[in-house]
Motif scaffolding. Structure first.
Motif, PDB file in Angstrom:
ATOM      1  N   SER A   1       0.858  -1.189   0.000  1.00 32.69           N
ATOM      2  CA  SER A   1       0.000   0.000   0.000  1.00 32.69           C
ATOM      3  C   SER A   1       0.892   1.237   0.000  1.00 32.69           C
ATOM      4  O   SER A   1       2.102   1.142   0.238  1.00 32.69           O
ATOM      5  N   CYS A   2       0.258   2.381  -0.216  1.00 33.46           N
ATOM      6  CA  CYS A   2       0.987   3.643  -0.061  1.00 33.46           C
ATOM      7  C   CYS A   2       1.310   3.856   1.419  1.00 33.46           C
ATOM      8  O   CYS A   2       2.365   4.377   1.768  1.00 33.46           O
ATOM      9  N   THR A   3       0.395   3.421   2.272  1.00 32.72           N
ATOM     10  CA  THR A   3       0.631   3.502   3.716  1.00 32.72           C
ATOM     11  C   THR A   3       1.943   2.802   4.069  1.00 32.72           C
ATOM     12  O   THR A   3       2.789   3.345   4.806  1.00 32.72           O
ATOM     13  N   HIS A   4       2.135   1.593   3.544  1.00 33.87           N
ATOM     14  CA  HIS A   4       3.357   0.854   3.839  1.00 33.87           C
ATOM     15  C   HIS A   4       4.582   1.498   3.190  1.00 33.87           C
ATOM     16  O   HIS A   4       5.677   1.455   3.758  1.00 33.87           O
ATOM     17  N   ALA A   5       4.405   2.089   2.024  1.00 34.05           N
ATOM     18  CA  ALA A   5       5.531   2.799   1.400  1.00 34.05           C
ATOM     19  C   ALA A   5       5.950   3.980   2.294  1.00 34.05           C
ATOM     20  O   ALA A   5       7.141   4.255   2.474  1.00 34.05           O
ATOM     21  N   LEU A   6       4.960   4.655   2.888  1.00 38.51           N
ATOM     22  CA  LEU A   6       5.269   5.767   3.803  1.00 38.51           C
ATOM     23  C   LEU A   6       5.975   5.243   5.060  1.00 38.51           C
ATOM     24  O   LEU A   6       6.915   5.864   5.573  1.00 38.51           O
ATOM     25  N   GLU A   7       5.529   4.094   5.558  1.00 37.23           N
ATOM     26  CA  GLU A   7       6.202   3.503   6.730  1.00 37.23           C
ATOM     27  C   GLU A   7       7.647   3.158   6.387  1.00 37.23           C
ATOM     28  O   GLU A   7       8.570   3.359   7.188  1.00 37.23           O
ATOM     29  N   MET A   8       7.853   2.630   5.188  1.00 37.58           N
ATOM     30  CA  MET A   8       9.224   2.337   4.756  1.00 37.58           C
ATOM     31  C   MET A   8      10.056   3.622   4.709  1.00 37.58           C
ATOM     32  O   MET A   8      11.233   3.628   5.090  1.00 37.58           O
ATOM     33  N   ALA A   9       9.443   4.698   4.225  1.00 37.65           N
ATOM     34  CA  ALA A   9      10.159   5.976   4.134  1.00 37.65           C
ATOM     35  C   ALA A   9      10.606   6.427   5.524  1.00 37.65           C
ATOM     36  O   ALA A   9      11.751   6.865   5.718  1.00 37.65           O
TER      37      ALA A   9
ATOM     38  N   ALA B   1       9.528   8.934  -2.608  1.00 38.78           N
ATOM     39  CA  ALA B   1       8.137   9.271  -2.907  1.00 38.78           C
ATOM     40  C   ALA B   1       7.315   7.993  -2.805  1.00 38.78           C
ATOM     41  O   ALA B   1       7.854   6.889  -2.918  1.00 38.78           O
ATOM     42  N   THR B   2       6.016   8.177  -2.575  1.00 41.40           N
ATOM     43  CA  THR B   2       5.159   6.999  -2.395  1.00 41.40           C
ATOM     44  C   THR B   2       3.953   7.087  -3.324  1.00 41.40           C
ATOM     45  O   THR B   2       3.414   8.166  -3.561  1.00 41.40           O
ATOM     46  N   GLN B   3       3.551   5.930  -3.835  1.00 41.66           N
ATOM     47  CA  GLN B   3       2.392   5.835  -4.743  1.00 41.66           C
ATOM     48  C   GLN B   3       1.343   4.924  -4.126  1.00 41.66           C
ATOM     49  O   GLN B   3       1.693   4.029  -3.347  1.00 41.66           O
ATOM     50  N   SER B   4       0.104   5.127  -4.541  1.00 42.54           N
ATOM     51  CA  SER B   4      -0.964   4.208  -4.127  1.00 42.54           C
ATOM     52  C   SER B   4      -1.589   3.556  -5.362  1.00 42.54           C
ATOM     53  O   SER B   4      -1.821   4.232  -6.366  1.00 42.54           O
ATOM     54  N   PHE B   5      -1.845   2.262  -5.253  1.00 43.69           N
ATOM     55  CA  PHE B   5      -2.607   1.560  -6.295  1.00 43.69           C
ATOM     56  C   PHE B   5      -3.901   0.999  -5.702  1.00 43.69           C
ATOM     57  O   PHE B   5      -4.408  -0.032  -6.130  1.00 43.69           O
ATOM     58  N   HIS B   6      -4.407   1.698  -4.689  1.00 43.22           N
ATOM     59  CA  HIS B   6      -5.703   1.344  -4.089  1.00 43.22           C
ATOM     60  C   HIS B   6      -6.796   1.438  -5.168  1.00 43.22           C
ATOM     61  O   HIS B   6      -6.645   2.163  -6.150  1.00 43.22           O
ATOM     62  N   GLU B   7      -7.850   0.726  -4.944  1.00 46.32           N
ATOM     63  CA  GLU B   7      -8.956   0.632  -5.898  1.00 46.32           C
ATOM     64  C   GLU B   7      -9.487   1.984  -6.413  1.00 46.32           C
ATOM     65  O   GLU B   7     -10.018   2.079  -7.503  1.00 46.32           O
ATOM     66  N   THR B   8      -9.332   3.048  -5.611  1.00 41.77           N
ATOM     67  CA  THR B   8      -9.835   4.359  -6.044  1.00 41.77           C
ATOM     68  C   THR B   8      -8.858   5.090  -6.972  1.00 41.77           C
ATOM     69  O   THR B   8      -9.191   6.173  -7.460  1.00 41.77           O
ATOM     70  N   LYS B   9      -7.671   4.557  -7.186  1.00 42.50           N
ATOM     71  CA  LYS B   9      -6.658   5.305  -7.935  1.00 42.50           C
ATOM     72  C   LYS B   9      -6.753   5.030  -9.445  1.00 42.50           C
ATOM     73  O   LYS B   9      -7.357   4.048  -9.871  1.00 42.50           O
ATOM     74  N   ASN B  10      -6.105   5.893 -10.232  1.00 40.73           N
ATOM     75  CA  ASN B  10      -6.182   5.787 -11.699  1.00 40.73           C
ATOM     76  C   ASN B  10      -5.741   4.404 -12.168  1.00 40.73           C
ATOM     77  O   ASN B  10      -6.327   3.820 -13.068  1.00 40.73           O
ATOM     78  N   ILE B  11      -4.649   3.923 -11.591  1.00 33.63           N
ATOM     79  CA  ILE B  11      -4.068   2.617 -11.918  1.00 33.63           C
ATOM     80  C   ILE B  11      -4.116   1.828 -10.612  1.00 33.63           C
ATOM     81  O   ILE B  11      -3.662   2.326  -9.576  1.00 33.63           O
TER      82      ILE B  11
END
Ligand SMILES: Cc1ncc(COP(=O)(O)O)c(C=O)c1O
Length: 382
Positions: free
Chosen positions: A60-68, A179-189
């Motif tokens: 998730s983007c949440t986890h990418a932020l935690e990694m950051a 930087a962090t990205q989200s691919f959650h169901e609401t996102k473009n991709i």
């Protein structure tokens, strides 16, 4: 199940082409754990398209932020400056490491962090700035990067909304060291739940691989660089199954069509609604000259909370779902524990009461969108 009152929902994920074929392939190749063929394809595709030295898919983007936060060695007592008008994960990822979130207000035009207010919030404890490119419209990165240089602060772009958006011709997500990205169901991709961390600072790449693989050097082992792997650092399990990688790769293959479709939806809303919005004192999205937006969202800012509540009801009566967005973080239960008070971030507080997001998804058909715009222009602010 009770019948939904909505004919036109806010979001509906849709397949772009080869999702099921690639999932079947991943399953039949018997590699459905992380970093299989499809995850690696997603990562190299994003690296090449964006020009980023390293992209690692995350759950998730949440986890990418935690990694950051782990990568930046955020410690108890450190301060991290971020907008109040954002998703909880932008703050939580750093609070989990013991940091204190310092909430900055947003600009009234783009709803991005107000770069002119950041410097006042910097203290000797400040470690990082976390701009959020709201709705995929770039923050004022020149000012933010210059402050970061002056005060030796890391920049983490929360680019959950902004994949393929640009600021001054450069892709969002390529400015900060991370930087962090989200691919959650609401996102473009999307792949349902997913994300990525973009690592622009090469010296952070090896440690990012370790943190994402439970604090072990397993990535080096898989590349044949060492003969066994072991525990070498803090870490967790942040890599998604290749089943998700397969779904995501099928979407990424069609990124240009998806973006073109969304541009069309965005522009249709904008041209159909601008005049009505102006007549009703409703603010529509502002895209600064230097930004190419990601076409993630179309929102309206009503004059006040009552008008927004009335418009949500009006749309609902026509079977259309309009939704609000973030509650200001400084006024949340946890935000108040960090000293947040009403009035600290007045623009965030006001936007939170007034913002309404319109149905926006890749498969939104022109006749459905027309129903939405027709319903909207029949509404008049009292
Ligand atoms: C600005 C922002 N950051 C982070 C997130 C969290 O994304 P995810 O659901 O992929 O964890 C969101 C959620 O939409 C968001 O809006």
């Amino acid at each position: 199940m009770p019948k939904s009152p909505y004919n036109i929902v806010f979001n509906r994920p849709s397949m772009a082409g080869n999702e099921l074929e690639y999932i079947t392939d991943a399953v039949s190749e018997a590699h459905i754990s992380g970093d299989g063929l499809y995850s690696r394809r997603c990562q190299t595709t994003l690296q090449e398209l964006l020009g980023v030295p390293k992209v690692l898919l995350t759950t998730s983007c949440t986890h990418a932020l935690e990694m950051a936060a782990l990568l930046l060695d955020i410690q108890a007592g450190d301060e991290v400056i971020l907008p109040s008008f954002t998703f909880v994960s932008t703050a939580n990822a750093f609070v989990l490491r013991g940091a204190r979130p310092v909430f900055c207000d947003i600009r009234p035009d783009t709803l991005n962090i107000d770069e002119t207010q950041i410097e006042n919030l910097i203290t000797p404890r400040t470690k990082a700035l976390v701009p959020v490119h709201y709705a995929g419209v770039g923050c004022e990165m020149d000012s933010i990067l210059s402050l970061a240089n002056q005060y030796n602060l890391a920049v983490v772009e929360d680019n959950a909304h902004g994949l393929f958006g640009k600021y001054k011709g450069q892709f969002l997500g390529t400015f900060g060291s991370l930087a962090t990205q989200s691919f959650h169901e609401t996102k473009n991709i999307t792949c349902g739940e997913g994300g990525a961390i973009l690592i622009n600072k090469a010296s952070l790449i090896e440690r990012a691989e370790i943190i994402r693989e439970k604090g072990t050097n397993r990535s080096r082992f898989f590349r044949g660089e060492i003969d066994k792997y072991t525990w070498v650092d803090l870490g967790s399990s942040y890599l998604p199954s290749d089943i998700l990688g397969a779904y995501l790769y099928a979407q990424l293959e069609h990124w240009q069509e998806i973006q073109a479709r969304r541009k069309n939806i965005w522009e249709t809303y904008d041209s159909a609604l601008r005049e009505w919005a102006a007549a009703n004192h409703i603010q529509t999205p502002y895209i600064p000259e230097e930004c190419e937006q990601a076409f993630h969202m179309y929102y309206l800012l009503l004059p006040d909370l009552n008008a927004r509540t009335a418009l949500i009801e009006h749309l609902k009566s026509r079977g259309i779902m309009g939704v609000f967005h973030y509650q200001p973080l400084h006024l949340s239960k946890i935000g108040q524990m960090f000293g947040g008070l009403p009035g600290d971030c007045p623009v965030s507080e006001s936007a939170s009461d007034r913002l309404l997001r319109l149905p926006f998804y890749n498969s939104l058909e022109p006749d459905q969108q027309e129903l939405v715009t027709k319903a909207l222009v029949e509404f008049h602010v009292a």
